[in-house]
Scaffold this motif. Structure first.
Motif, PDB file in Angstrom:
ATOM      1  N   GLU A  90       0.841  -1.200   0.000  1.00 51.00           N
ATOM      2  CA  GLU A  90       0.000   0.000   0.000  1.00 51.00           C
ATOM      3  C   GLU A  90       0.881   1.257   0.000  1.00 51.00           C
ATOM      4  O   GLU A  90       0.612   2.219  -0.722  1.00 51.00           O
ATOM      5  N   ALA A  91       1.909   1.248   0.836  1.00 50.76           N
ATOM      6  CA  ALA A  91       2.796   2.407   0.920  1.00 50.76           C
ATOM      7  C   ALA A  91       3.522   2.630  -0.400  1.00 50.76           C
ATOM      8  O   ALA A  91       3.620   3.766  -0.898  1.00 50.76           O
ATOM      9  N   ALA A  92       4.042   1.569  -0.985  1.00 47.81           N
ATOM     10  CA  ALA A  92       4.781   1.691  -2.239  1.00 47.81           C
ATOM     11  C   ALA A  92       3.875   2.177  -3.372  1.00 47.81           C
ATOM     12  O   ALA A  92       4.307   2.942  -4.239  1.00 47.81           O
ATOM     13  N   PHE A  93       2.610   1.757  -3.356  1.00 50.49           N
ATOM     14  CA  PHE A  93       1.673   2.217  -4.384  1.00 50.49           C
ATOM     15  C   PHE A  93       1.474   3.729  -4.295  1.00 50.49           C
ATOM     16  O   PHE A  93       1.450   4.432  -5.320  1.00 50.49           O
ATOM     17  N   VAL A  94       1.333   4.254  -3.074  1.00 49.35           N
ATOM     18  CA  VAL A  94       1.194   5.701  -2.906  1.00 49.35           C
ATOM     19  C   VAL A  94       2.450   6.408  -3.399  1.00 49.35           C
ATOM     20  O   VAL A  94       2.381   7.450  -4.061  1.00 49.35           O
ATOM     21  N   ASP A  95       3.622   5.850  -3.097  1.00 52.02           N
ATOM     22  CA  ASP A  95       4.860   6.470  -3.570  1.00 52.02           C
ATOM     23  C   ASP A  95       4.892   6.495  -5.097  1.00 52.02           C
ATOM     24  O   ASP A  95       5.308   7.492  -5.699  1.00 52.02           O
ATOM     25  N   LEU A  96       4.429   5.419  -5.718  1.00 52.69           N
ATOM     26  CA  LEU A  96       4.417   5.330  -7.178  1.00 52.69           C
ATOM     27  C   LEU A  96       3.511   6.386  -7.793  1.00 52.69           C
ATOM     28  O   LEU A  96       3.943   7.172  -8.654  1.00 52.69           O
ATOM     29  N   ILE A  97       2.253   6.442  -7.361  1.00 51.80           N
ATOM     30  CA  ILE A  97       1.300   7.328  -8.040  1.00 51.80           C
ATOM     31  C   ILE A  97       1.505   8.796  -7.667  1.00 51.80           C
ATOM     32  O   ILE A  97       1.035   9.681  -8.372  1.00 51.80           O
ATOM     33  N   SER A  98       2.216   9.053  -6.565  1.00 50.14           N
ATOM     34  CA  SER A  98       2.486  10.445  -6.180  1.00 50.14           C
ATOM     35  C   SER A  98       3.787  10.969  -6.769  1.00 50.14           C
ATOM     36  O   SER A  98       4.152  12.123  -6.525  1.00 50.14           O
ATOM     37  N   GLY A  99       4.504  10.138  -7.495  1.00 48.14           N
ATOM     38  CA  GLY A  99       5.782  10.571  -8.058  1.00 48.14           C
ATOM     39  C   GLY A  99       6.885  10.629  -7.029  1.00 48.14           C
ATOM     40  O   GLY A  99       7.767  11.492  -7.111  1.00 48.14           O
ATOM     41  N   GLY A 100       6.841   9.717  -6.041  1.00 50.81           N
ATOM     42  CA  GLY A 100       7.913   9.651  -5.047  1.00 50.81           C
ATOM     43  C   GLY A 100       7.763  10.646  -3.926  1.00 50.81           C
ATOM     44  O   GLY A 100       8.764  11.144  -3.399  1.00 50.81           O
ATOM     45  N   ARG A 101       6.524  10.910  -3.490  1.00 52.86           N
ATOM     46  CA  ARG A 101       6.294  11.905  -2.437  1.00 52.86           C
ATOM     47  C   ARG A 101       5.942  11.284  -1.088  1.00 52.86           C
ATOM     48  O   ARG A 101       5.584  12.006  -0.155  1.00 52.86           O
ATOM     49  N   LEU A 102       6.052   9.986  -0.931  1.00 53.68           N
ATOM     50  CA  LEU A 102       5.629   9.335   0.317  1.00 53.68           C
ATOM     51  C   LEU A 102       6.595   9.580   1.466  1.00 53.68           C
ATOM     52  O   LEU A 102       7.821   9.492   1.309  1.00 53.68           O
ATOM     53  N   GLU A 103       6.023   9.879   2.639  1.00 51.38           N
ATOM     54  CA  GLU A 103       6.720   9.864   3.925  1.00 51.38           C
ATOM     55  C   GLU A 103       6.004   8.806   4.771  1.00 51.38           C
ATOM     56  O   GLU A 103       4.796   8.919   5.019  1.00 51.38           O
ATOM     57  N   PHE A 104       6.736   7.774   5.201  1.00 49.02           N
ATOM     58  CA  PHE A 104       6.099   6.626   5.851  1.00 49.02           C
ATOM     59  C   PHE A 104       6.214   6.748   7.363  1.00 49.02           C
ATOM     60  O   PHE A 104       7.300   6.641   7.929  1.00 49.02           O
ATOM     61  N   GLY A 105       5.072   7.001   8.010  1.00 50.23           N
ATOM     62  CA  GLY A 105       5.040   7.080   9.464  1.00 50.23           C
ATOM     63  C   GLY A 105       4.379   5.845  10.047  1.00 50.23           C
ATOM     64  O   GLY A 105       3.324   5.414   9.580  1.00 50.23           O
ATOM     65  N   ILE A 106       4.999   5.281  11.073  1.00 53.70           N
ATOM     66  CA  ILE A 106       4.495   4.060  11.687  1.00 53.70           C
ATOM     67  C   ILE A 106       4.509   4.227  13.202  1.00 53.70           C
ATOM     68  O   ILE A 106       5.393   4.867  13.767  1.00 53.70           O
ATOM     69  N   GLY A 107       3.505   3.668  13.849  1.00 60.63           N
ATOM     70  CA  GLY A 107       3.404   3.774  15.304  1.00 60.63           C
ATOM     71  C   GLY A 107       2.683   2.579  15.892  1.00 60.63           C
ATOM     72  O   GLY A 107       2.436   1.573  15.211  1.00 60.63           O
TER      73      GLY A 107
END
Length: 344
Positions: A90-107
């Motif tokens: 799911e995270a990688a898909f967001v990075d793909l469609i956003s053009g590499g704009r993902l910041e991954f926060g986990i808690g």
């Protein structure tokens, strides 16, 4: 100092139409995109109208299609509710469609009420172990085939499909306890912190915990330290009670959730009457006005300089506090036009 926006789709009661709430949330993110904010953060919560965020990745995918430059982050996914393979994909898909704009926060997750529904039998105080097991697994899945035999998850060789566009996705953890600061430094993660309604002493304590963690790991990269506060900027000093009243109402609903009173009807937690609160000092109007990021542009700039002085790298503007939609937009407009330029 950099600036981030944290915003939820939020209903304090049933008077707002959900379509209006969704449109407002997107417009706020678009304002932040145009106004100089670096990251927009989406939370994860379940079965609560005050934080409507059942899947932060779907929210980020929605924002990605309607923004240009702002980076998009999860703040945060609750590790115990996810399988590592699904979270990685799911995270990688967001990075793909956003053009590499993902910041991954986990808690770890916030409320026992949610654990009782999403991970029955798990105590909130034990959830950090899931987060610490999951993060290295997700990073490995982003690189290629990885098999895992752990305490909470086990699976044969698998990989993330798709892969992230970024060579290295920035990772953030939500940290208050010393053990989490230590983990963040060891794992090369950035840090999100939230002093709630407490004063600057709490903020300085978090900076001290960061420095202690760095001292325990010589040579480790210093993480980006972001600190979040409820924020409301207004034109006239005499309007200071408007956001305070909104915060008091929302915080009394949070108090219900933290105590796990079970007094939630159709997704709306009931506010605890003020005279029934044992911690009334945490709701004092002057204290809330002083400690939270409430004020005219000049007052907010002065408060932010205090955070800059203690070494905070990024301020997270928490927009969701039950304030009226028009007041929220005016606040963000003032922040973009008058506050951010003071830190250029």
């Amino acid at each position: 100092m950099k600036f981030h926006l944290a915003i939820n789709m939020e209903r304090i009661d049933g008077s707002l139409d959900m379509k209006d709430v969704a449109r407002h949330t997107l417009e706020m993110v678009q304002m932040a995109d145009a106004g100089g904010f670096g990251i927009a953060w989406a939370a994860e919560h379940h079965a609560l109208e005050m934080t409507i965020a059942p899947n932060p990745f779907s929210i980020l995918a929605w924002w990605a299609q309607h923004t240009n430059n702002i980076r998009l982050g999860t703040a945060v996914i609750a590790a115990p509710y996810w399988h590592p393979i699904r979270a990685a994909g799911e995270a990688a898909f967001v990075d793909l469609i956003s053009g590499g704009r993902l910041e991954f926060g986990i808690g770890s997750g916030a409320y026992q009420r949610e654990f009782d529904r999403m991970r029955p039998g798990l105590k909130q105080t034990d959830a950090w172990r899931y987060m610490q097991e999951m993060l290295p697994v997700i990073r490995a899945l982003w690189q290629g085939d990885h098999a895992h035999e752990g305490e909470f998850w086990s699976f044969p060789a698998s990989t993330s499909c798709p892969k992230p566009v970024q060579t290295e996705v920035p990772v953030w953890v939500a940290a208050r306890a010393p053990i989490t600061y230590d983990y963040a430094v060891r794992q090369g993660c950035n840090i999100q912190s939230w002093p709630l309604t407490r004063d600057m002493g709490e903020a300085r304590l978090y900076m001290q915990r960061l420095e202690e963690a760095l001292a325990n790991h010589p040579g480790a990269r210093r993480p980006v330290m972001a600190m979040m506060r409820h924020t409301a900027v207004y034109d006239r000093k005499e309007d200071w009670m408007v956001p305070v009243r909104a915060a008091q109402r929302q915080l009394s609903q949070f108090e219900n959730l933290f105590r796990n009173l079970g007094d939630v009807e159709n997704g709306f937690p009931k506010a605890i009457p003020f005279d029934q609160l044992g911690n009334r000092a945490e709701y004092d109007p002057e204290m809330l006005h002083r400690n939270l990021m409430f004020g005219t542009p000049d007052e907010v700039i002065a408060k932010l300089k205090d955070y800059q002085a203690i070494g905070v790298d990024a301020f997270i503007y928490y927009a969701s506090l039950g304030l009226g939609l028009a007041e929220q937009k005016r606040s963000l407009e003032l922040f973009c036009n008058e506050v951010i330029p003071a830190f250029a």
